[in-house]
Design a protein around this motif. Structure first.
Motif, PDB file in Angstrom:
ATOM      1  N   ILE A  54      12.110  -8.419  19.615  1.00 47.26           N
ATOM      2  CA  ILE A  54      12.412  -8.785  18.219  1.00 47.26           C
ATOM      3  C   ILE A  54      12.895  -7.562  17.443  1.00 47.26           C
ATOM      4  N   TRP A  55      12.238  -6.416  17.658  1.00 43.71           N
ATOM      5  CA  TRP A  55      12.632  -5.199  16.964  1.00 43.71           C
ATOM      6  C   TRP A  55      14.078  -4.808  17.294  1.00 43.71           C
ATOM      7  N   LYS A  56      14.464  -4.962  18.550  1.00 41.15           N
ATOM      8  CA  LYS A  56      15.834  -4.616  18.954  1.00 41.15           C
ATOM      9  C   LYS A  56      16.864  -5.483  18.238  1.00 41.15           C
ATOM     10  N   ARG A  57      16.459  -6.663  17.831  1.00 44.16           N
ATOM     11  CA  ARG A  57      17.374  -7.571  17.140  1.00 44.16           C
ATOM     12  C   ARG A  57      17.409  -7.359  15.629  1.00 44.16           C
ATOM     13  N   VAL A  58      16.514  -6.507  15.123  1.00 42.24           N
ATOM     14  CA  VAL A  58      16.534  -6.183  13.695  1.00 42.24           C
ATOM     15  C   VAL A  58      17.720  -5.242  13.454  1.00 42.24           C
ATOM     16  N   PRO A  59      18.604  -5.591  12.534  1.00 43.34           N
ATOM     17  CA  PRO A  59      19.763  -4.733  12.253  1.00 43.34           C
ATOM     18  C   PRO A  59      19.331  -3.329  11.806  1.00 43.34           C
ATOM     19  N   LYS A  60      20.135  -2.335  12.141  1.00 40.14           N
ATOM     20  CA  LYS A  60      19.815  -0.940  11.814  1.00 40.14           C
ATOM     21  C   LYS A  60      19.526  -0.745  10.332  1.00 40.14           C
ATOM     22  N   HIS A  61      20.289  -1.418   9.472  1.00 46.14           N
ATOM     23  CA  HIS A  61      20.076  -1.218   8.030  1.00 46.14           C
ATOM     24  C   HIS A  61      18.726  -1.768   7.572  1.00 46.14           C
ATOM     25  N   LEU A  62      18.114  -2.648   8.345  1.00 51.02           N
ATOM     26  CA  LEU A  62      16.795  -3.168   7.994  1.00 51.02           C
ATOM     27  C   LEU A  62      15.662  -2.423   8.712  1.00 51.02           C
ATOM     28  N   GLN A  63      15.996  -1.644   9.738  1.00 54.68           N
ATOM     29  CA  GLN A  63      14.962  -0.891  10.450  1.00 54.68           C
ATOM     30  C   GLN A  63      14.405   0.257   9.614  1.00 54.68           C
ATOM     31  N   GLY A  64      15.000   0.495   8.459  1.00 57.81           N
ATOM     32  CA  GLY A  64      14.468   1.486   7.531  1.00 57.81           C
ATOM     33  C   GLY A  64      13.731   0.866   6.358  1.00 57.81           C
ATOM     34  N   ASP A  65      13.685  -0.455   6.291  1.00 63.67           N
ATOM     35  CA  ASP A  65      12.975  -1.169   5.224  1.00 63.67           C
ATOM     36  C   ASP A  65      11.472  -1.006   5.432  1.00 63.67           C
ATOM     37  N   ILE A  66      10.785  -0.493   4.431  1.00 63.49           N
ATOM     38  CA  ILE A  66       9.365  -0.167   4.577  1.00 63.49           C
ATOM     39  C   ILE A  66       8.514  -1.366   4.961  1.00 63.49           C
ATOM     40  N   GLY A  67       8.781  -2.531   4.399  1.00 65.63           N
ATOM     41  CA  GLY A  67       8.000  -3.725   4.742  1.00 65.63           C
ATOM     42  C   GLY A  67       8.175  -4.123   6.194  1.00 65.63           C
ATOM     43  N   ILE A  68       9.382  -4.018   6.679  1.00 68.89           N
ATOM     44  CA  ILE A  68       9.663  -4.361   8.075  1.00 68.89           C
ATOM     45  C   ILE A  68       9.069  -3.314   9.011  1.00 68.89           C
ATOM     46  N   VAL A  69       9.234  -2.041   8.664  1.00 68.66           N
ATOM     47  CA  VAL A  69       8.675  -0.968   9.492  1.00 68.66           C
ATOM     48  C   VAL A  69       7.157  -1.071   9.546  1.00 68.66           C
ATOM     49  N   GLU A  70       6.533  -1.305   8.396  1.00 69.76           N
ATOM     50  CA  GLU A  70       5.072  -1.427   8.358  1.00 69.76           C
ATOM     51  C   GLU A  70       4.592  -2.583   9.234  1.00 69.76           C
ATOM     52  N   THR A  71       5.276  -3.700   9.173  1.00 69.15           N
ATOM     53  CA  THR A  71       4.897  -4.859   9.987  1.00 69.15           C
ATOM     54  C   THR A  71       5.056  -4.549  11.469  1.00 69.15           C
ATOM     55  N   TYR A  72       6.136  -3.888  11.819  1.00 73.77           N
ATOM     56  CA  TYR A  72       6.367  -3.491  13.209  1.00 73.77           C
ATOM     57  C   TYR A  72       5.265  -2.542  13.686  1.00 73.77           C
ATOM     58  N   VAL A  73       4.950  -1.542  12.877  1.00 77.14           N
ATOM     59  CA  VAL A  73       3.901  -0.574  13.230  1.00 77.14           C
ATOM     60  C   VAL A  73       2.554  -1.269  13.376  1.00 77.14           C
ATOM     61  N   ARG A  74       2.221  -2.144  12.432  1.00 77.13           N
ATOM     62  CA  ARG A  74       0.938  -2.864  12.496  1.00 77.13           C
ATOM     63  C   ARG A  74       0.838  -3.664  13.796  1.00 77.13           C
ATOM     64  N   ASN A  75       1.942  -4.284  14.201  1.00 77.69           N
ATOM     65  CA  ASN A  75       1.940  -5.044  15.457  1.00 77.69           C
ATOM     66  C   ASN A  75       1.869  -4.137  16.675  1.00 77.69           C
ATOM     67  N   LEU A  76       2.526  -2.986  16.618  1.00 80.41           N
ATOM     68  CA  LEU A  76       2.416  -2.028  17.725  1.00 80.41           C
ATOM     69  C   LEU A  76       0.968  -1.591  17.910  1.00 80.41           C
ATOM     70  N   ILE A  77       0.284  -1.368  16.795  1.00 78.71           N
ATOM     71  CA  ILE A  77      -1.125  -0.972  16.856  1.00 78.71           C
ATOM     72  C   ILE A  77      -1.969  -2.104  17.446  1.00 78.71           C
ATOM     73  N   LYS A  78      -1.708  -3.343  17.020  1.00 81.12           N
ATOM     74  CA  LYS A  78      -2.433  -4.499  17.581  1.00 81.12           C
ATOM     75  C   LYS A  78      -2.217  -4.622  19.080  1.00 81.12           C
ATOM     76  N   CYS A  79      -1.037  -4.222  19.541  1.00 81.37           N
ATOM     77  CA  CYS A  79      -0.693  -4.305  20.968  1.00 81.37           C
ATOM     78  C   CYS A  79      -1.145  -3.055  21.721  1.00 81.37           C
ATOM     79  N   ASP A  80      -1.910  -2.187  21.081  1.00 77.09           N
ATOM     80  CA  ASP A  80      -2.396  -0.935  21.676  1.00 77.09           C
ATOM     81  C   ASP A  80      -1.270  -0.020  22.138  1.00 77.09           C
TER      82      ASP A  80
END
Length: 179
Positions: free
Chosen positions: A22-48
């Protein structure tokens, strides 16, 4: 577009392969959006996957300072907490009044078992911005030091800060005990 990618990241359900796809499909201009980055990071942490989360956080913080990502950095369980602590301490010069940075530093110091430094950082965070979370951390640390009265006061404050909808009530000034 932002909302669609945000929702897709929200619904990953701790599936690391799906999350990366899913992250790979997020456009580059949105990969710097804090809400999207935070959600991605939170999920990475959940996935250990703390290593990937750390890379994403560090990359994002080089672009712009986001206390929410600093807080997440303090929650990572990477293999080298002292390296993380050194990295976070470098941020202090530019952000000496950031309560989330001090919370992060307190947690990283505790993970590195540098207890006095951990307490100093937690207390600095507390002085800047009192929150239920920092009071709970101070209570937990005071408990481990055997300071039960101090711990109880911090835990009590944590509960009161977390519940802001208590109605005003008349309370007794002193509770009388029966003989």
């Amino acid at each position: 577009e932002r909302q669609v990618h945000y929702n897709r990241l929200q619904l990953c359900n701790a599936d690391l392969d799906r999350l990366h796809a899913i992250w790979k499909r997020v456009p580059k201009h949105l990969q710097g959006d804090i809400g999207i980055v935070e959600t991605y990071v939170r999920n990475l942490i959940k996935c250990d996957d703390s290593d990937s989360a750390e890379k994403v956080i560090l990359r994002a913080l080089k672009q712009a300072w986001h206390p929410v990502l600093v807080r997440a950095y303090g929650c990572l369980e990477c293999h080298n907490a002292s390296r993380q602590l050194s990295q976070a301490e470098k941020w202090l010069k530019a952000h000496p009044d950031d309560a989330q940075l001090f919370l992060c530093l307190g947690r990283l110091s505790a993970r590195s078992q540098v207890w006095s430094k951990s307490r100093q950082y937690f207390e600095s965070s507390y002085r800047i911005e009192r929150s239920a979370e920092i009071c709970a951390e101070l209570g937990r640390l005071a408990t481990s030091f055997g300071e039960s009265e101090v711990a109880a006061a911090y835990f009590c404050e944590s509960l009161l800060l977390s519940e802001d909808k208590l109605p005003d009530l008349a309370l007794p000034l002193k509770i009388a005990t029966d003989a």
